[in-house]
Design an enzyme around this catalytic site. Structure first.
Site, mmCIF file in Angstrom:
data_model
loop_
_atom_site.group_PDB
_atom_site.id
_atom_site.type_symbol
_atom_site.label_atom_id
_atom_site.label_comp_id
_atom_site.label_asym_id
_atom_site.label_seq_id
_atom_site.Cartn_x
_atom_site.Cartn_y
_atom_site.Cartn_z
ATOM 1 C CD GLU A 94 -2.964 -1.061 2.294
ATOM 2 O OE1 GLU A 94 -4.137 -1.427 2.054
ATOM 3 O OE2 GLU A 94 -2.600 -0.679 3.430
ATOM 4 C CB CYS A 107 3.346 7.660 2.689
ATOM 5 S SG CYS A 107 3.892 6.604 4.037
ATOM 6 C CB CYS A 114 7.316 -4.511 8.804
ATOM 7 S SG CYS A 114 8.656 -3.709 9.743
ATOM 8 C CB CYS A 118 6.492 -1.398 16.083
ATOM 9 S SG CYS A 118 8.231 -1.071 15.680
ATOM 10 C CB CYS A 121 3.133 -0.706 13.404
ATOM 11 S SG CYS A 121 3.291 -0.631 11.610
ATOM 12 C CB SER A 191 10.457 6.930 8.691
ATOM 13 O OG SER A 191 10.100 6.525 9.998
ATOM 14 C CB CYS A 332 1.092 7.335 11.139
ATOM 15 S SG CYS A 332 2.683 6.777 11.762
#
Length: 343
Positions: A94, A107, A114, A118, A121, A191, A332
């Site tokens: 995405e 973005c 991932c 975290c 997220c 980031s 986010c």
């Protein structure tokens, strides 16, 4: 079984010269390819009209451009758009397009999923399927309808960019090189949660802005939120950053997702100020966007403002990032393709 064709998107002029040499084409064809791919952004060899028909046919027999349109788009009430892209190796990613007055930010994702894990997220819940190639990263920039009007790119989508350093750095080279997109590095931000060795390499090999995911200044507390804290403690990351010369145009910021009762106390303000003392940087406060089954919540807006003001009082430039695209799961921490089935 038909052999999968190689992708040209993401290749440097030197690599394109190697391609045309192997195919017996004139050297200048490499420059033509670079212009068509990165300047004119064409998806098929048939559109490369200044290359001979024979050579276009030869290229198409061995290669693909790598430019693929998004599969679907979702539009938020605030104008944010979320694009779903297929990847060449299977799976989906995405990408969020965020218009804001005179800015148009994209973005981009760097991985399918991932592995950082975290807790705040959605992508982290998905786990890591694979890294994206430089071409797949660049395709997000080049294949959206708003491509030509973008003002900024942020590597803040799915994945940890520095967990895929080779391909991410290659994509940054294409974006910022005169032969590629020719962007100023000051229009791009990467980031990271903080991976020490790749971070050193990133600082040495690129000039784009850096945003570090801080989220908690205390080791034990950050560890409960971000497993990477065990291998790369934030104190070690900050120490590395303090040894870097920030007198260039490159900007350093720290991202801080505010969680009610978890990381929003005066003690956290005090420790952030101590940790970052002497480092030229800013803090971006991000409201937590609730995810299913999560025990975390964002503090009320007055508390968010109070936390910002306390940091400013400590001499740290601090802003509160506006939430965008939450109604389409584009804000986010909300990007995820774990349940995507668009076969």
């Amino acid at each position: 079984m038909e052999q999968q064709k190689a992708i040209l998107l993401g290749k440097t002029p030197q690599e394109l010269q190697q391609v045309v040499a192997e195919l017996g084409m004139p050297r200048f064809t490499a420059n033509q390819l670079a212009v068509w791919l990165y300047g004119k952004r064409v998806a098929t060899f048939d559109d490369m009209t200044d290359i001979s028909a024979r050579n276009r046919e030869l290229l198409a027999s061995r290669y693909e451009t790598g430019l693929l349109p998004p599969r679907t788009v979702s539009e938020s009430s605030d104008g944010t758009r979320k694009y779903l892209f297929p990847t060449h190796g299977g799976g989906f990613i995405e990408t969020a397009y965020i218009p804001d007055r005179d800015r148009a930010t994209l973005c981009v994702s760097s991985q399918v999923g991932c592995r950082m894990g975290c807790l705040f997220c959605m992508t982290g819940r998905q786990g890591l399927a694979r890294n994206l190639s430089a071409g797949e990263i660049l395709n997000q920039v080049l294949s959206i309808p708003e491509s030509q009007s973008l003002t900024n790119i942020v590597y803040m989508g799915m994945g940890e960019p520095l967990d895929n350093p080779d391909q991410v750095l290659r994509s940054l080279e294409v974006i910022t090189s005169p032969w590629g997109l020719g962007w100023s590095p000051t229009r791009v931000t990467l980031s990271t949660a903080g991976l020490t060795a790749p971070l050193k390499r990133f600082l040495e090999e690129s000039c784009v802005h850096l945003a570090v995911s801080l989220h908690n200044p205390f080791h034990d507390q950050r560890l409960t939120l971000m497993p990477i804290e065990k291998a790369a403690p934030i104190v070690r990351i900050v120490s590395l950053l303090k040894g870097y010369d920030w007198k260039t145009q490159r900007r350093l910021s720290f991202e801080y997702i505010l969680l009610a009762g978890i990381n929003d106390t005066p003690a956290h303000v005090k420790e952030i100020a101590r940790l970052l003392n002497g480092l030229k940087c800013r803090i971006n406060i991000i409201r937590f966007h609730h995810i299913p089954g999560s025990p975390y919540f964002s503090p009320p807006d007055p508390e968010v403002v109070r936390f910002r003001d306390a940091l400013v009082a400590k001499g740290i430039t601090t802003t509160i990032r506006a939430s965008r695209g939450e109604d389409i799961q584009a804000a986010c921490g909300l990007l995820s393709t774990s349940s995507t089935n668009h076969g």
